[in-house]
Write an enzyme that holds these catalytic residues in place. Structure first.
Site, short mmCIF file in Angstrom:
data_model
loop_
_atom_site.label_atom_id
_atom_site.label_comp_id
_atom_site.label_asym_id
_atom_site.label_seq_id
_atom_site.Cartn_x
_atom_site.Cartn_y
_atom_site.Cartn_z
N ASN A 1 0.86 -1.19 0.00
CA ASN A 1 0.00 0.00 0.00
C ASN A 1 0.89 1.23 0.00
O ASN A 1 2.11 1.12 0.21
CB ASN A 1 -0.94 -0.04 1.22
CG ASN A 1 -0.15 -0.05 2.51
OD1 ASN A 1 0.50 0.92 2.85
ND2 ASN A 1 -0.18 -1.17 3.22
N ASP B 1 -3.45 -6.88 5.29
CA ASP B 1 -4.33 -7.83 5.98
C ASP B 1 -4.20 -9.25 5.41
O ASP B 1 -4.48 -10.23 6.10
CB ASP B 1 -5.79 -7.38 5.85
CG ASP B 1 -6.06 -6.14 6.70
OD1 ASP B 1 -5.43 -6.03 7.77
OD2 ASP B 1 -6.88 -5.30 6.30
N LYS C 1 9.66 -16.07 -11.16
CA LYS C 1 8.75 -15.05 -11.69
C LYS C 1 7.57 -15.74 -12.41
O LYS C 1 7.80 -16.63 -13.25
CB LYS C 1 9.51 -14.15 -12.68
CG LYS C 1 8.67 -13.01 -13.18
CD LYS C 1 9.45 -12.18 -14.19
CE LYS C 1 8.51 -11.17 -14.82
NZ LYS C 1 9.03 -10.62 -16.05
N PHE D 1 -3.68 3.10 15.01
CA PHE D 1 -4.10 4.07 13.99
C PHE D 1 -5.18 3.41 13.15
O PHE D 1 -5.11 2.20 12.90
CB PHE D 1 -2.92 4.49 13.11
CG PHE D 1 -2.21 5.70 13.63
CD1 PHE D 1 -1.43 5.63 14.77
CD2 PHE D 1 -2.34 6.93 13.00
CE1 PHE D 1 -0.79 6.74 15.27
CE2 PHE D 1 -1.70 8.06 13.50
CZ PHE D 1 -0.93 7.97 14.63
N LYS E 1 -12.34 -0.67 16.41
CA LYS E 1 -10.94 -1.16 16.52
C LYS E 1 -10.39 -0.92 17.92
O LYS E 1 -9.68 -1.76 18.48
CB LYS E 1 -10.06 -0.48 15.46
CG LYS E 1 -10.34 -0.99 14.06
CD LYS E 1 -9.63 -0.21 12.97
CE LYS E 1 -10.19 -0.61 11.60
NZ LYS E 1 -9.65 0.17 10.50
N LYS F 1 -9.43 -4.34 19.76
CA LYS F 1 -7.98 -4.59 19.90
C LYS F 1 -7.47 -4.21 21.28
O LYS F 1 -6.27 -4.18 21.52
CB LYS F 1 -7.23 -3.84 18.79
CG LYS F 1 -7.70 -4.21 17.39
CD LYS F 1 -6.79 -3.71 16.28
CE LYS F 1 -7.45 -3.89 14.92
NZ LYS F 1 -6.50 -3.94 13.80
N1 CTP Z 1 -2.86 -3.71 12.30
C1 CTP Z 1 -2.01 -4.70 12.71
N2 CTP Z 1 -1.98 -5.91 12.04
C2 CTP Z 1 -2.77 -6.12 10.99
C3 CTP Z 1 -3.65 -5.12 10.56
C4 CTP Z 1 -3.68 -3.91 11.23
O1 CTP Z 1 -1.29 -4.51 13.68
N3 CTP Z 1 -2.70 -7.29 10.36
C5 CTP Z 1 -2.93 -2.45 13.06
C6 CTP Z 1 -2.42 -1.24 12.32
O2 CTP Z 1 -1.03 -1.05 12.54
C7 CTP Z 1 -3.25 -0.11 12.90
C8 CTP Z 1 -4.54 -0.79 13.30
O3 CTP Z 1 -4.27 -2.19 13.36
O4 CTP Z 1 -2.67 0.42 14.08
C9 CTP Z 1 -5.69 -0.57 12.34
O5 CTP Z 1 -5.28 -0.92 11.05
P1 CTP Z 1 -6.26 -0.73 9.79
O6 CTP Z 1 -5.54 -1.16 8.56
O7 CTP Z 1 -6.86 0.65 9.83
O8 CTP Z 1 -7.46 -1.69 10.13
P2 CTP Z 1 -7.64 -3.24 10.17
O9 CTP Z 1 -7.60 -3.67 11.60
O10 CTP Z 1 -6.69 -3.91 9.24
O11 CTP Z 1 -9.12 -3.40 9.69
P3 CTP Z 1 -9.77 -3.05 8.25
O12 CTP Z 1 -8.70 -3.34 7.23
O13 CTP Z 1 -10.92 -3.98 8.17
O14 CTP Z 1 -10.17 -1.60 8.31
#
Ligand code: CTP
Length: 415
Positions: A211, A280, A290, A326, A340, A344
């Site tokens: 990303n 995720d 490749k 975040f 969240k 969490k």
């Molecule tokens: N985070 C994490 N590990 C993951 C996904 C997210 O530690 N596998 C943490 C990020 O570092 C951030 C928080 O969770 O502090 C929220 O991440 P975000 O990407 O906004 O949300 P997700 O929990 O992944 O949920 P969604 O993608 O459904 O919004």
């Protein structure tokens, strides 16, 4: 906390060394940050750079001679010393180091240095053998014991042809150390763990899922925590940023690598701030070679879920540890961030809408809303990420002051 050097009175001491040209750039940076800078040059410094350059950039007369009729310099060393918020001497030669250490006042800069009571940042720069000589090292030790902050000179090939320590740090590094000198150390004794940037999930040796996270927010938090006196570990995905000074930086690539590094440091951390944009999902298996596009018009990637690192941290969290997340959202910020925070087990979450101007990935500013455990929220205006970082740490300290700390001294020795 009000930080930075905006509207601060800074005295820049310039001595006679080949690196004096870098002081011009340092002055430019200080002015850009909004500081009011007055320059005191030694006579030898004038052999390297003209006073006019410093006068034009600072907007003030340069002081070199205590007895110059023209610019009333005879009282400047007292007047300037009384208004100085901080002093930076760059480059600092063996001569000024010796004078400051031994109380010798025989020119404008050395006399000023006896009168000043504000923090002093000293940036030695000279030939390697001179720098390593016993008198210079002894004098530097003495100055450190007086409370001077002294930068490590860079190593490499110097203008005089020798190789070794002696090079003046680059101006942005000196600026960073000066800001650090001016920042109250309210996180002293705390261990802070920060994650930053994206992760990369390999598809094959030349492709990955990722990303656009730049890591700027996490780096700003790490820098701010270090400035405030914390011991900081920064675990960063692939980013293109300069490592913060005095911070342990661990570079990782995938979410699994990030998880392993985070769990390794979590026990010993008082405060954990997870700004990283963790992927995720990851491809179930990364191809060894490749992947060829072949004849088909469609392809399928089989993805598996990555561990939610923050959720696991929330599960393992000990009393007294502070966990900050975040939430990057495109809609329903309050509902999503609140969910969240709860799921969490966080103490605080900073939510932002990434599709808003000035608030997304890779920008220098951010507009976040802080959500707290007691159900309250605090919307912040759009501001620089450094500023967001300091406000976040202010709020972390407020949360800590309402919680007992249980991190053991055994754990805090490890960092
Ligand atoms: N985070 C994490 N590990 C993951 C996904 C997210 O530690 N596998 C943490 C990020 O570092 C951030 C928080 O969770 O502090 C929220 O991440 P975000 O990407 O906004 O949300 P997700 O929990 O992944 O949920 P969604 O993608 O459904 O919004």
């Amino acid at each position: 906390m009000k930080t930075g050097i905006k509207n601060k009175n800074i005295i820049l001491g310039v001595c006679g060394g080949i690196a004096a040209y870098k002081s011009v750039e340092l002055l430019r940076l200080l002015k850009k940050e909004g500081a009011d800078v007055r320059v005191i040059m030694t006579k030898n410094a004038r052999e390297f750079v003209g006073a006019m350059t410093f006068e034009a950039l600072s907007g003030h007369r340069v002081c070199t001679d205590l007895f110059a009729d023209s610019d009333d310099a005879s009282i400047k060393h007292i007047e300037w010393a009384s208004v100085a918020d901080a002093v930076v001497i760059a480059p600092a030669t063996a001569n000024i180091i010796g004078k400051c250490a031994n109380g010798i006042a025989d020119d404008a800069l050395s006399t000023f240095m006896l009168a000043v009571t504000s923090p002093v940042l000293l940036c030695p720069s000279m030939n390697t053998n001179m720098y390593l000589s016993r008198p210079v090292q002894k004098n530097l030790e003495m100055l450190a014991s007086y409370g001077y902050v002294i930068t490590e000179p860079g190593a490499g090939e110097l203008a005089c042809g020798t190789t070794g320590p002696g090079r003046l740090p680059e101006p942005p590094e000196i600026l960073d150390r000066l800001i650090c000198c001016l920042t109250p150390k309210d996180l002293k004794g705390k261990k802070v763990l920060v994650t930053a940037g994206p992760t990369r999930e390999a598809i094959d040796p030349v492709r990955f899922i990722s990303n656009p996270s730049s890591g700027k927010m996490g780096y700003a938090v790490a820098r701010a925590a270090e400035h405030r006196g914390a011991g900081v570990v920064l675990i960063a995905g692939p980013v293109n940023l300069t490592d913060p000074i005095n911070v342990t930086v661990l570079k990782v690539s995938s979410a699994q690598e990030m998880a392993a590094a985070v769990f390794n440091y979590m026990e010993q951390s008082d405060i954990i701030v997870k700004t990283a944009a963790v992927s995720d999902f990851r491809p179930k298996e990364a191809a060894k070679q490749k992947i060829k596009k072949g004849e088909k018009d469609e392809a399928t990637l089989f993805l598996v879920k990555n561990q939610d690192i923050l959720k696991e941290l929330g599960r393992r969290k000990k009393d007294g540890q502070i966990l900050v997340g975040f939430a990057a959202e495109t809609e329903e910020l309050e509902r999503n961030a609140g969910k969240k925070l709860e799921e969490k087990n966080l103490d605080m979450i900073a939510g932002n809408l990434v599709n808003h101007p000035g608030s997304g990935f890779a920008t220098d500013t951010n507009q976040v809303t802080l959500f707290y455990r007691n159900g309250t929220k605090e919307p912040l205006s759009a501001m620089g990420k450094d500023e967001v970082a300091h406000i976040l740490l202010d709020r972390v300290l407020s949360v800590i002051s309402s919680k007992p700390s249980v991190i053991s001294s055994e754990a805090s020795r490890i960092l």
